[in-house]
Design an enzyme around this catalytic site. Structure first.
Site, PDB file in Angstrom:
ATOM      1  N   SER A  29       7.283   6.919  12.917  1.00 36.57           N
ATOM      2  CA  SER A  29       7.182   5.658  12.189  1.00 36.57           C
ATOM      3  C   SER A  29       7.944   4.514  12.846  1.00 36.57           C
ATOM      4  O   SER A  29       8.844   4.713  13.653  1.00 36.57           O
ATOM      5  CB  SER A  29       7.725   5.907  10.786  1.00 36.57           C
ATOM      6  N   ARG A  68      -0.225  12.542  10.546  1.00 35.50           N
ATOM      7  CA  ARG A  68       1.094  13.146  10.786  1.00 35.50           C
ATOM      8  C   ARG A  68       1.270  14.398   9.942  1.00 35.50           C
ATOM      9  O   ARG A  68       0.896  14.401   8.776  1.00 35.50           O
ATOM     10  CB  ARG A  68       2.207  12.149  10.448  1.00 35.50           C
ATOM     11  N   ARG A  81       9.712   2.581  10.935  1.00 34.34           N
ATOM     12  CA  ARG A  81      10.697   2.208   9.909  1.00 34.34           C
ATOM     13  C   ARG A  81      12.053   1.892  10.522  1.00 34.34           C
ATOM     14  O   ARG A  81      12.698   2.743  11.132  1.00 34.34           O
ATOM     15  CB  ARG A  81      10.792   3.290   8.831  1.00 34.34           C
ATOM     16  N   ASP A 125       0.795  -1.231   0.000  1.00 38.79           N
ATOM     17  CA  ASP A 125       0.000   0.000   0.000  1.00 38.79           C
ATOM     18  C   ASP A 125       0.828   1.282   0.000  1.00 38.79           C
ATOM     19  O   ASP A 125       0.324   2.341  -0.341  1.00 38.79           O
ATOM     20  CB  ASP A 125      -0.944   0.018   1.221  1.00 38.79           C
ATOM     21  N   HIS A 126       2.095   1.197   0.370  1.00 41.17           N
ATOM     22  CA  HIS A 126       2.902   2.422   0.477  1.00 41.17           C
ATOM     23  C   HIS A 126       3.538   2.812  -0.856  1.00 41.17           C
ATOM     24  O   HIS A 126       3.393   3.919  -1.332  1.00 41.17           O
ATOM     25  CB  HIS A 126       4.009   2.232   1.514  1.00 41.17           C
ATOM     26  N   ASP A 150       4.415  -1.466  11.175  1.00 42.63           N
ATOM     27  CA  ASP A 150       3.930  -0.133  10.869  1.00 42.63           C
ATOM     28  C   ASP A 150       3.364   0.439  12.160  1.00 42.63           C
ATOM     29  O   ASP A 150       2.638  -0.248  12.891  1.00 42.63           O
ATOM     30  CB  ASP A 150       2.839  -0.185   9.796  1.00 42.63           C
TER      31      ASP A 150
END
Ligand code: MIC
Ligand code: SF4
Length: 646
Positions: free
Chosen positions: A540, A384, A542, A70-71, A125
């Protein structure tokens, strides 16, 4: 094992206790829990699966694992598409569900199709807590932690404090769930949830639908909380029935209100709220800041892309045209949402009003297209608004509810939706259209073992993670202030996101929005240290914000405090997270100072020598026993490999 079984418990304790593998349920102490479900998305997933592959486990050991795309769906060249193909082949080989690109945003989809009350969910995520909307204990983590969970490892975390958020009353017309979470953020800010879980209870709960609850648990992430959760009640049952999953529903409610802290929110007093640039905690009433000219409105993202949200937007826009001074982008959460909008005719209201409807994906939320004009105001229903995240460094992003966004799109200026008069009614379907044809189920083991993993040229092998040396020395390469986000450390956006599977390449962009020479300086000096303020690494999950600095030779980050997921990511990749025993020492250190730290066997307090200034400071770590072992071994991956071999 945990504390003795008691019948009366809050919801969080109950789920934690049922999943407890190690430790005691005392807030602040290290516990390990069994993970039932995992989710990944493509921007963190490729790395997570490279790590999973390195663990040499033949098939995922969870009850259910889903890989979403989806990103990275812009596909401006081969790289994103290669990642998707890699992820699909991994899912087929290792027993995962694979949600194909275009199907929707991971959190919205998980809520619709897979999340279950009482289950633990670990996702690579930070907005994984969305599933808390149906009573799942859903936690965001780095990809390596998710890979470890897929390999059957329990997940270690600090046992959180449980904050009960008591909801009373009922939301007024034009006010919605987003305003509730913005109200909470106004009260606790971006650090107020650290080490805590927000558990919602009280008579106001039953006035909120599942998608509304999910908006609240989704954006609870912005408080720094470990997660947020709602009970599973009759409203939840209706959601499961409407999704054709009635048999997966169970009732799950707190039977004791033994909360560490209680926050009261009277829903009838909540007003339309807005988070001003550049922090989700910078919240005001829309009334207090209304009237400014707006050049862009975006509606969607995992926070506000449900059918409920887009229906209300459609009803507000019906028969109107958006202001000529702005553009309106909409990224719906899933195909299910779109199918219903089409079926009810509401899709046309959006299109006719002038909305630019884009793919069911993260899109502009993560700077994948839809950047606003320079110096502009962008009003978004997202979660965000960090500087530069939209893709336009000098744009100001304002976070609002779908109602406020739609009203603003019509008026061209930030508008309190109550000014539009009578609020429209929406009608939700009793049964959703369920079509899982874009979710590929796992293959049976005998077929799965023959699947070939397809890697494109952009997918580079993982770097090595050597053991921790006895002494760390080098230069302070950068000193930053409070609330540094992972978007500062490792930016995303259309240019950098496609490099998520290529650590040497992505490393060149570490801190590029803060100091464009950072990466070259780090390489030239053979690594060094970073000094941070409070809440270093918020945002995030990440892990690239740790692996890429590791690749540049970063040895330790010395900060006033750390955000939960980033702290864990640093440890996972062998970067020592240290804090100052005396926070005023932060002022004494400067970029360029040469420092030395004897780490030896990792005592909790160590001396950091500033060779340049001839000073000494005491620094600390709060690593638990297992985390210390991981750190000494060089990171979680070598630690797991060692465990599998022995
Ligand atoms: C985000 O909203 O920042 C992301 C992109 O979804 C991240 C994950 C990532 O960086 O890939 C998150 O929130 O964890
Ligand atoms: Fe995607 Fe934005 Fe949600 Fe992150 S916050 S998962 S980028 S929609």
């Amino acid at each position: 094992m945990g504390c003795a079984y008691t019948l009366k418990m809050n919801l969080v304790k109950r789920i934690l206790e049922e999943h407890l593998v190690e430790g005691e349920l005392e807030s602040g102490s290290d516990i390990a829990i069994r993970i039932d479900q995992t989710l990944t998305q493509d921007a963190t997933g490729t790395m997570a699966y490279l790590e999973f592959e390195a663990m040499s486990i033949p098939r995922v050991k969870t009850e259910l694992s889903v890989s979403y795309v989806d990103h990275n769906t812009l596909q401006t060249d081969f790289r994103n598409a290669d990642d998707h193909r890699y992820l699909q082949s991994i899912a087929a080989r290792y027993g995962l569900y694979f949600s194909r690109p275009g199907n929707g945003i991971c959190h919205q989809l998980h809520l619709e199709r897979f999340a279950r009350p009482g289950k633990t969910l670990l996702g690579s995520d930070s907005h994984t807590p969305t599933a808390g909307g149906v009573g799942s204990l859903a936690i965001g983590a780095g990809g390596l932690n998710v890979a470890a969970a897929m390999a059957g490892e329990p997940f270690t975390l600090k046992c959180p404090k449980v904050v009960g958020v008591r909801l009373t009353g009922k939301l007024s017309p034009w006010v919605s769930a987003k305003d509730v979470i913005l109200e909470l953020l106004k009260r606790v800010d971006v650090k107020g949830g650290v080490g805590k879980v927000f558990e919602y209870f009280g008579p106001g709960v039953e006035t909120l639908s599942v998608p509304e609850r999910a908006t609240i648990t989704n954006m609870g992430t912005e408080t720094g909380a470990t997660t947020s959760i709602f009970p599973s009640d009759d409203i939840t049952r209706q959601w499961f029935e409407a999704q054709g999953r009635a048999e997966q529903w169970i009732r799950l409610e707190a039977d004791d209100e033994d909360y560490d802290e209680i926050i009261e929110i009277d829903l009838s007093e909540v007003e339309p709220m807005v988070a001003l640039p550049h922090s989700p905690g910078n919240v005001k009433r829309v009334r207090d800041v209304e009237g400014m000219e707006v050049q862009q409105v975006t509606i969607g993202s995992c926070t506000n892309s449900s059918l409920r949200d887009l229906k209300i937007v459609a009803q507000i826009l019906k028969g109107r045209t958006i202001s000529p001074n702005l553009s309106l982008l909409i990224n719906p959460g899933s195909r299910q949402v779109v199918e219903h909008l089409v079926e009810s005719g509401e899709y046309n209201y959006l299109v006719d009003a002038g909305a630019r409807i884009i793919e069911n994906a993260c899109g502009p939320c993560i700077g994948m297209g839809g950047a606003p004009p320079s110096g502009s105001v962008s009003v978004r229903t997202y979660n965000r608004n960090f500087e530069g995240r939209s893709g336009t460094k000098d744009a100001g992003v304002f976070l609002v509810s779908p109602e406020t966004a739609a009203a603003t799109a019509i008026k061209g200026v930030l508008t309190d939706p109550r000014d539009l008069g009578v609020a429209p009614e929406i009608k939700m379907p009793d049964r959703f259209v369920v079509n899982d044809n874009m979710i590929i189920p796992p293959l049976p083991p005998e077929q799965a073992s023959n699947v070939e993993i397809i890697r494109g040229p952009n997918i580079k092998p993982l770097p090595d993670f050597p053991p921790l040396p006895d002494k760390l020395e080098g230069e302070i390469l950068l000193k930053v202030g409070d609330n540094i986000t992972t978007d500062h450390i490792m930016p995303a956006g259309a240019k950098i996101l496609p490099l998520r599977s290529n650590i040497p390449e992505i490393s060149k962009y570490v801190f590029s929005r803060v100091d464009e020479n950072f990466a070259s300086r780090a390489m030239e000096k053979h690594g060094g240290f970073i000094i941070g303020g409070e809440n270093y690494g918020q945002g995030s999950s990440r892990e690239h914000a740790a692996i890429a600095p590791k690749h540049l030779g970063i040895k330790a980050v010395i900060a006033k405090s750390f955000a939960r997921i980033h702290r864990a990511n640093l440890i996972n990749f062998g970067i020592l997270p240290l804090t100052f025993a005396d926070p005023s020492d932060y002022e004494r250190i400067e970029q360029g100072d040469h420092i030395e730290i004897e780490v030896g066997q990792l005592p909790h307090e160590m001396v950091m020598r500033n060779i340049t200034k001839g000073e000494e400071y005491v620094v600390r770590h709060d690593l638990g026993e297992k985390e210390q072992e991981i750190m000494v071994t060089g990171g979680l991956l070598p630690w797991i490999k060692k465990k599998v071999v022995s």
